[in-house]
Design an enzyme around this catalytic site. Structure first.
Site, PDB file in Angstrom:
ATOM      1  N   TYR A 106      44.864  23.864 -99.121  1.00 45.59           N
ATOM      2  CA  TYR A 106      44.295  24.618 -97.995  1.00 45.59           C
ATOM      3  C   TYR A 106      44.839  24.400 -96.895  1.00 45.59           C
ATOM      4  O   TYR A 106      44.786  22.985 -96.303  1.00 45.59           O
ATOM      5  CB  TYR A 106      42.805  24.836 -98.061  1.00 45.59           C
ATOM      6  CG  TYR A 106      42.333  25.652 -96.902  1.00 45.59           C
ATOM      7  CD1 TYR A 106      42.647  26.899 -96.764  1.00 45.59           C
ATOM      8  CD2 TYR A 106      41.563  25.039 -95.801  1.00 45.59           C
ATOM      9  CE1 TYR A 106      42.210  27.864 -96.007  1.00 45.59           C
ATOM     10  CE2 TYR A 106      40.993  25.793 -94.905  1.00 45.59           C
ATOM     11  CZ  TYR A 106      41.526  27.337 -94.977  1.00 45.59           C
ATOM     12  OH  TYR A 106      40.854  28.120 -93.800  1.00 45.59           O
ATOM     13  N   ASP A 178      39.635  19.536-104.843  1.00 46.00           N
ATOM     14  CA  ASP A 178      38.993  20.724-104.199  1.00 46.00           C
ATOM     15  C   ASP A 178      39.075  21.648-105.395  1.00 46.00           C
ATOM     16  O   ASP A 178      39.982  22.144-105.946  1.00 46.00           O
ATOM     17  CB  ASP A 178      40.028  21.220-103.150  1.00 46.00           C
ATOM     18  CG  ASP A 178      39.554  22.319-102.579  1.00 46.00           C
ATOM     19  OD1 ASP A 178      38.612  23.202-103.046  1.00 46.00           O
ATOM     20  OD2 ASP A 178      39.845  22.578-101.235  1.00 46.00           O
TER      21      ASP A 178
END
Ligand SMILES: Cc1ncc(COP(=O)(O)O)c(C=O)c1O
Length: 386
Positions: A106, A178
Site C-alpha cells: 500500500y 498485510d
C-alpha cells in the site's frame, strides 16, 4: 470468552468475544462510550479498566473476534491500518536495523518508510516479494523484519507466505503480512508461519465503508505485549463506536465474501475475454502467473482486480463513465469502487518506482461489491464502450 473450539469460521465470526452482557443480557456488545472508569479504591481499577486508551470492552470484543478469525491468540486494534503498521515498526525496529518490504505494498506504507523511518536511521529495501530468492538475497545481518502484502495493492501480485516465513525465520527476522486484500475468510497467514497479521479493518472486516481502523494479530505473547504497549503509550487506538462498527461488520464477513468472490470472478472472466485491455489481473484467472499459489494459499480469490486501460486518459474516461462503480479510494465495502492508483492511492510512490513495478498510468483497480453481478457487468461494458 465463549468456548468455541472446533466450530466453523461463521460461528466464530458471530460468537467469538465476550458472552452476552452480564448486567443486562444485551445480545450485542454495547458501545462503551466512556473515557474513564470508576475505581474501587486508589489505584484499584476493576479488571484493569482504568482509562479508555488502555482498555475498552467494545475494543476487546473486536480484538477477540479478530484473533479468533485469524487463528491467533492475541489481537490489538488501532485507529487505522497505517497506525497498526506503525505499531509494528515501533515495536520491532531500532536505529541501525534493516527491514525488507515488498515492493508493491500500500502506498501509505511506502511513504511512511521513505519519509519517516529512513530519517530515524532504519535501513530498508523494497524487494519483489513474489520472488523468494530476491527476498533471501536481500537479507543482511541486521535484518529484523520482512513485511509483505498478498495479494498486493494494486498489481495483484502474490507472495508465497510459507517460503517467506522460512527465509525470515532462518535469518532470525519476523514476517509480517498485510492481509487486508484477502481478509481472514480467504487467507490466514499465521497458519503459513507469519508472525503478525496486519489489517486495515476499514476494508473487508468492516465491509460497509463507514469507519477507519487497523488491527494486528499474533500468537506471540511478547509481540502482543509490545502492541498493547503501543496502544497505551502512543495512543493511536480506535474509538468504541468504530470498534463496534468493525465488530458488527466482522459478523457477516463469511456471508459477504463468497458474493464478493463470485462477482469478481465473473467480471474478471468477462474482462479477460475483451481484446481492448492491456491486462486483467485477478488471482482466480488461470492466466494469472501465480494462479497455482493462489489455489494453495487462499480459499477463494477475493474481490479485487486490476485492469490496464493503456493510458491515463482512457482510465479517467472509463471511471467517469461508470454508473454503479463509484470513483473512490478504499475497497472492501459492499459497494463497488473504481480507482486509478497512479493518481490516487499510489500518487505518493515515486513515478520511477511506479513504472518499475507496473503501476502504469492506465492501471485501474476495481473493488467488486456485492450488487447484482449482471448490473455490474453492464456498468463495466457500457463504460468501456465510451
Ligand atoms: C492493503 C492496505 N493496507 C493498509 C492500508 C491502510 O489502511 P488505513 O487506510 O485503514 O490506514 C490500506 C488502505 O487503503 C490498504 O489498502
Amino acid at each position: 470468552m465463549t468456548e468455541l473450539a472446533g466450530v466453523g469460521f461463521g460461528t466464530r465470526a458471530i460468537h467469538a468475544g465476550p458472552p452476552p452482557d452480564s448486567a443486562t443480557g444485551a445480545v450485542m456488545m454495547p458501545i462503551y462510550q466512556t473515557s474513564t472508569y470508576v475505581q474501587d479504591g486508589v489505584g484499584s481499577p476493576r479488571d484493569g479498566y482504568d482509562y479508555a486508551r488502555t482498555k475498552n470492552p467494545t475494543r476487546e470484543a473486536l480484538q477477540q473476534t479478530l484473533a479468533s478469525l485469524e487463528g491467533g491468540r492475541h489481537a490489538a486494534a488501532f485507529s487505522s491500518g497505517l497506525a497498526a503498521m506503525e505499531a509494528i515498526f515501533k515495536s520491532t525496529l531500532r536505529q541501525g536495523d534493516h527491514m525488507i518490504c515488498g515492493q508493491d505494498v500500500y502506498g501509505g506504507v511506502d511513504r511512511m518508510l521513505r519519509l519517516v523511518w529512513s530519517g530515524l536511521g532504519v535501513e530498508f529495501d523494497f524487494v519483489d516479494s513474489s520472488d523468494v530468492d530476491a527476498v533471501r538475497a536481500a537479507i543482511r545481518p541486521n535484518t529484523r523484519l520482512i513485511h509483505v502484502e498478498t495479494p498486493s495493492n494494486p498489481t495483484m501480485t502474490l507472495t508465497d507466505l510459507a517460503a517467506c516465513a522460512e527465509v525470515a525465520h532462518s535469518a532470525g527476522a519476523l514476517l509480517t503480512v498485510d492481509n487486508t486484500f484477502a481478509s481472514p475468510f480467504l487467507q490466514r497467514p499465521l497458519s503459513f508461519g507469519a508472525d503478525v497479521v496486519m489489517h486495515s479493518t476499514t476494508k473487508f472486516i468492516n465491509g460497509h465503508s463507514d469507519m477507519l481502523g487497523g488491527a494486528l494479530v499474533t500468537d506471540s505473547e511478547e509481540l502482543a505485549d509490545a502492541f498493547g504497549f503501543q496502544q497505551r503509550t502512543a495512543g493511536a487506538v480506535p474509538g468504541p463506536f468504530d470498534c463496534w462498527l468493525a465488530l458488527r461488520g466482522a459478523k457477516t464477513l463469511h456471508v459477504r465474501m463468497p458474493v464478493h468472490c463470485s462477482n469478481a470472478m465473473r467480471l474478471a472472466e468477462m474482462l479477460a475475454e475483451r481484446n481492448d485491455l492491456d491486462s486483467v489481473r485477478y488471482p482466480g484467472l488461470t492466466s494469472h502467473p501465480q494462479h497455482d499459489l493462489a489455489r494453495r494459499q487462499m480459499d477463494d480469490f477475493g474481490s479485487m482486480l486490476s485492469i490496464d486501460l493503456g493510458s491515463n486518459e482512457r482510465a479517467e474516461r472509463f471511471c467517469g463513465s461508470l454508473r454503479l462503480f463509484q470513483l473512490a479510494e478504499s475497497l472492501g465495502g459492499v459497494e463497488s469502487l473504481a480507482s486509478v492508483p497512479a493518481r490516487m492511492t499510489h500518487a505518493s510512490v515515486p513515478a520511477e518506482k511506479r513504472a518499475r513495478i507496473g503501476i502504469t498510468p492506465g492501471l485501474t483497480r476495481l473493488s467488486v461489491g456485492i450488487e447484482n453481478v449482471a448490473d455490474l457487468e453492464h456498468d463495466l461494458n457500457a463504460a468501456l464502450a465510451t
